[in-house]
Write a protein that holds these residues in place. Sequence first.
Motif, PDB file in Angstrom:
ATOM      1  N   LEU A 124       0.480   7.558  -6.814  1.00 23.84           N
ATOM      2  CA  LEU A 124       0.885   7.651  -5.486  1.00 23.84           C
ATOM      3  C   LEU A 124       2.422   7.837  -5.441  1.00 23.84           C
ATOM      4  N   THR A 125       2.824   8.231  -4.408  1.00 25.42           N
ATOM      5  CA  THR A 125       4.258   8.442  -4.085  1.00 25.42           C
ATOM      6  C   THR A 125       4.412   6.927  -3.287  1.00 25.42           C
ATOM      7  N   GLN A 126       5.857   6.799  -3.128  1.00 24.21           N
ATOM      8  CA  GLN A 126       6.338   5.521  -2.498  1.00 24.21           C
ATOM      9  C   GLN A 126       5.781   5.227  -1.128  1.00 24.21           C
ATOM     10  N   SER A 127       6.012   6.387  -0.304  1.00 25.76           N
ATOM     11  CA  SER A 127       5.473   6.350   1.078  1.00 25.76           C
ATOM     12  C   SER A 127       4.029   6.127   1.097  1.00 25.76           C
ATOM     13  N   SER A 128       3.186   6.792   0.299  1.00 17.77           N
ATOM     14  CA  SER A 128       1.964   6.484   0.303  1.00 17.77           C
ATOM     15  C   SER A 128       1.437   5.128  -0.094  1.00 17.77           C
ATOM     16  N   ARG A 129       2.050   4.500  -1.140  1.00 17.88           N
ATOM     17  CA  ARG A 129       1.896   2.998  -1.478  1.00 17.88           C
ATOM     18  C   ARG A 129       1.985   2.126  -0.274  1.00 17.88           C
ATOM     19  N   ILE A 130       3.002   2.399   0.384  1.00 19.06           N
ATOM     20  CA  ILE A 130       3.406   1.606   1.576  1.00 19.06           C
ATOM     21  C   ILE A 130       2.313   1.830   2.491  1.00 19.06           C
ATOM     22  N   ALA A 131       1.855   3.025   2.851  1.00 16.61           N
ATOM     23  CA  ALA A 131       1.011   3.231   3.864  1.00 16.61           C
ATOM     24  C   ALA A 131      -0.561   2.598   3.525  1.00 16.61           C
ATOM     25  N   LEU A 132      -0.545   2.645   2.537  1.00 20.68           N
ATOM     26  CA  LEU A 132      -2.202   2.346   2.014  1.00 20.68           C
ATOM     27  C   LEU A 132      -2.125   0.829   1.898  1.00 20.68           C
ATOM     28  N   THR A 133      -1.079   0.111   1.512  1.00 21.90           N
ATOM     29  CA  THR A 133      -1.022  -1.205   1.406  1.00 21.90           C
ATOM     30  C   THR A 133      -0.986  -1.837   2.633  1.00 21.90           C
ATOM     31  N   LEU A 134      -0.239  -1.345   3.743  1.00 21.27           N
ATOM     32  CA  LEU A 134      -0.521  -1.925   5.105  1.00 21.27           C
ATOM     33  C   LEU A 134      -1.945  -1.454   5.738  1.00 21.27           C
ATOM     34  N   ARG A 135      -2.406  -0.576   5.312  1.00 22.60           N
ATOM     35  CA  ARG A 135      -3.837  -0.220   6.068  1.00 22.60           C
ATOM     36  C   ARG A 135      -4.873  -1.110   5.205  1.00 22.60           C
ATOM     37  N   ALA A 136      -4.940  -0.916   3.846  1.00 22.27           N
ATOM     38  CA  ALA A 136      -5.901  -1.757   3.014  1.00 22.27           C
ATOM     39  C   ALA A 136      -5.963  -3.120   2.951  1.00 22.27           C
ATOM     40  N   VAL A 137      -4.815  -3.608   2.617  1.00 20.61           N
ATOM     41  CA  VAL A 137      -4.342  -5.005   2.219  1.00 20.61           C
ATOM     42  C   VAL A 137      -4.105  -5.851   3.775  1.00 20.61           C
ATOM     43  N   GLY A 138      -3.105  -5.079   4.287  1.00 18.63           N
ATOM     44  CA  GLY A 138      -2.459  -5.719   5.657  1.00 18.63           C
ATOM     45  C   GLY A 138      -3.360  -5.854   6.646  1.00 18.63           C
ATOM     46  N   GLY A 139      -4.437  -4.770   6.676  1.00 19.26           N
ATOM     47  CA  GLY A 139      -5.122  -4.748   7.818  1.00 19.26           C
ATOM     48  C   GLY A 139      -4.899  -4.159   9.120  1.00 19.26           C
ATOM     49  N   LEU A 140      -3.516  -3.564   8.873  1.00 18.91           N
ATOM     50  CA  LEU A 140      -3.124  -2.664  10.046  1.00 18.91           C
ATOM     51  C   LEU A 140      -3.745  -1.455  10.498  1.00 18.91           C
ATOM     52  N   THR A 141      -3.841  -1.119  11.587  1.00 23.18           N
ATOM     53  CA  THR A 141      -4.503   0.081  11.959  1.00 23.18           C
ATOM     54  C   THR A 141      -3.482   1.531  11.630  1.00 23.18           C
ATOM     55  N   THR A 142      -4.238   2.412  11.654  1.00 20.64           N
ATOM     56  CA  THR A 142      -3.310   3.802  11.222  1.00 20.64           C
ATOM     57  C   THR A 142      -2.070   3.938  12.630  1.00 20.64           C
ATOM     58  N   ALA A 143      -2.614   3.635  13.686  1.00 16.86           N
ATOM     59  CA  ALA A 143      -1.889   3.665  14.905  1.00 16.86           C
ATOM     60  C   ALA A 143      -0.478   2.766  14.860  1.00 16.86           C
ATOM     61  N   GLU A 144      -0.905   1.512  14.412  1.00 18.52           N
ATOM     62  CA  GLU A 144       0.016   0.341  14.004  1.00 18.52           C
ATOM     63  C   GLU A 144       1.325   0.987  13.075  1.00 18.52           C
ATOM     64  N   ILE A 145       0.648   1.082  11.973  1.00 14.81           N
ATOM     65  CA  ILE A 145       1.617   1.606  10.852  1.00 14.81           C
ATOM     66  C   ILE A 145       2.378   3.077  11.307  1.00 14.81           C
ATOM     67  N   ALA A 146       1.746   3.913  11.972  1.00 13.42           N
ATOM     68  CA  ALA A 146       2.577   5.239  12.569  1.00 13.42           C
ATOM     69  C   ALA A 146       3.662   4.597  13.594  1.00 13.42           C
ATOM     70  N   ARG A 147       3.195   3.531  14.470  1.00 16.64           N
ATOM     71  CA  ARG A 147       4.492   3.253  15.275  1.00 16.64           C
ATOM     72  C   ARG A 147       5.565   2.545  14.576  1.00 16.64           C
ATOM     73  N   ALA A 148       5.087   1.767  13.335  1.00 16.89           N
ATOM     74  CA  ALA A 148       6.142   1.129  12.816  1.00 16.89           C
ATOM     75  C   ALA A 148       7.126   1.999  12.266  1.00 16.89           C
ATOM     76  N   PHE A 149       6.597   3.094  11.569  1.00 14.70           N
ATOM     77  CA  PHE A 149       7.452   4.239  10.828  1.00 14.70           C
ATOM     78  C   PHE A 149       8.083   5.287  11.763  1.00 14.70           C
ATOM     79  N   LEU A 150       7.477   5.272  13.154  1.00 17.47           N
ATOM     80  CA  LEU A 150       7.968   6.331  13.894  1.00 17.47           C
ATOM     81  C   LEU A 150       7.494   7.560  13.619  1.00 17.47           C
ATOM     82  N   VAL A 151       6.245   7.776  13.338  1.00 18.61           N
ATOM     83  CA  VAL A 151       5.876   9.244  12.833  1.00 18.61           C
ATOM     84  C   VAL A 151       4.355   9.150  13.908  1.00 18.61           C
ATOM     85  N   PRO A 152       4.007  10.554  13.947  1.00 19.10           N
ATOM     86  CA  PRO A 152       2.609  10.543  14.942  1.00 19.10           C
ATOM     87  C   PRO A 152       1.689   9.921  14.051  1.00 19.10           C
ATOM     88  N   GLU A 153       0.783   9.468  14.810  1.00 17.71           N
ATOM     89  CA  GLU A 153      -0.489   8.895  14.127  1.00 17.71           C
ATOM     90  C   GLU A 153      -1.145   9.919  13.205  1.00 17.71           C
TER      91      GLU A 153
END
Length: 418
Positions: A124-153
């Motif tokens: 995985l790329t670095q950005s993918s590792r961060i996103a997947l970690t927050l989703r699968a391990v952190g329990g954040l929703t896709t919308a929450e992660i998108a808002r945190a990194f200022l990208v569309p859901e």
Amino acid sequence: MTGPDGGGAEDLMRALAPQVLGALVRRYGHFDTAEDAVQEALLAASVQWPEEGVPANPRGWLIRVASRRLTDLLRSEQARRRREENAAALTPQDEFVAPPPGEARAPSEEDTLTLLFLCCHPALTQSSRIALTLRAVGGLTTAEIARAFLVPEATMAQRISRAKQRIKASGARFRQPEEGEERTERLAAVLHVLYLIFNEGYTATSGTSLHRTDLAVEAIRLTRSVRALLPHDGEVTALLALMLLTDARRPARTESDGSLVPLADQDRTLWSREAIDEGLALLTAAASLRGEPVGPYQLQAAIAAVHDEAVHAEDTDWQEILALYALLARLSPGPMVTLNHAVAVAMVDGPRAGLAMLRSIEADDRLAGHHRLEAVRAHLLEMAGETEAARAAYGNAARLTLSTPERRYLQARAARLA
């Protein structure tokens, strides 16, 4: 609404999410589909638990609901492929999911670490590792992660989906790496991802706010989880110390209007003494581990500790910081280390010595378009009395940054010198 132990149900769900996901992946496989099922189970809990109360066995409740949803998803997928098998009776195909015969594996907190290794897979790329970690391990929703990194859901959803597919295509298995070089490298990748998440939360790279507190808090929570599983790993302990010693300053980093306050001008009475004390205790614990070599996080935590222990900015022991940066530059060289090292050199040997160090990394491609180089250069030029050059450098840095608070601060520094 509180959990059985008195904690918030939302915190409880977030802590249980990786354990529930681990239980499903062990039993059924299908990491990508299992992760979607867990998210739907968490959504169901967020709706039902406030009305009906938290169940006596919340983890079992989540596993049961997620398993049912996973079965539905697998049946739907198989129907599209014209398969007749019942998904609930699927036999795992390989050791990615199959426990030894006769062994009933209960979900455990170790699944958190196993999932972190999986989410930080080398494929995985670095950005993918961060996103997947927050989703699968952190329990954040896709919308929450998108808002945190200022990208569309939709963009973040695609990134997470691609990450899951790459893990599947890589043949990765739901197990921790064997002891040895591979495990060391994979753990280093996990710690790096957690530190990147923390840094983005502590100083957002873009947007109107200097902090994204939810990311910083989540990074600290996940690092605590890793340390609970690896209490004798010096770098894990040091990374948690570094986060706490750094995050302790957050209350003093902005004015009431959100504008940036540099370290030297902060009201240190606002710093969190509790976080500093815990960070110092962890740093001492990391240093006392026998057989553990000093690592980069331990050195960075030591530098943060020197800053935090200074009652006033002028009390800072820059000689000690300079010595620590010299060690860090040998152990873990890089342009960002050199930038901070140059500031320490300037504080001890004068600004021109710091400027000379900056010239050694001006051509580094990793700093291309990064505002930090120009910001440090401006600061040292101002210290050297080269007002016009400093003003120009502040202006360049302001144009390069995507952070509104940093841009306003840099523009204000330039205007003050005009």
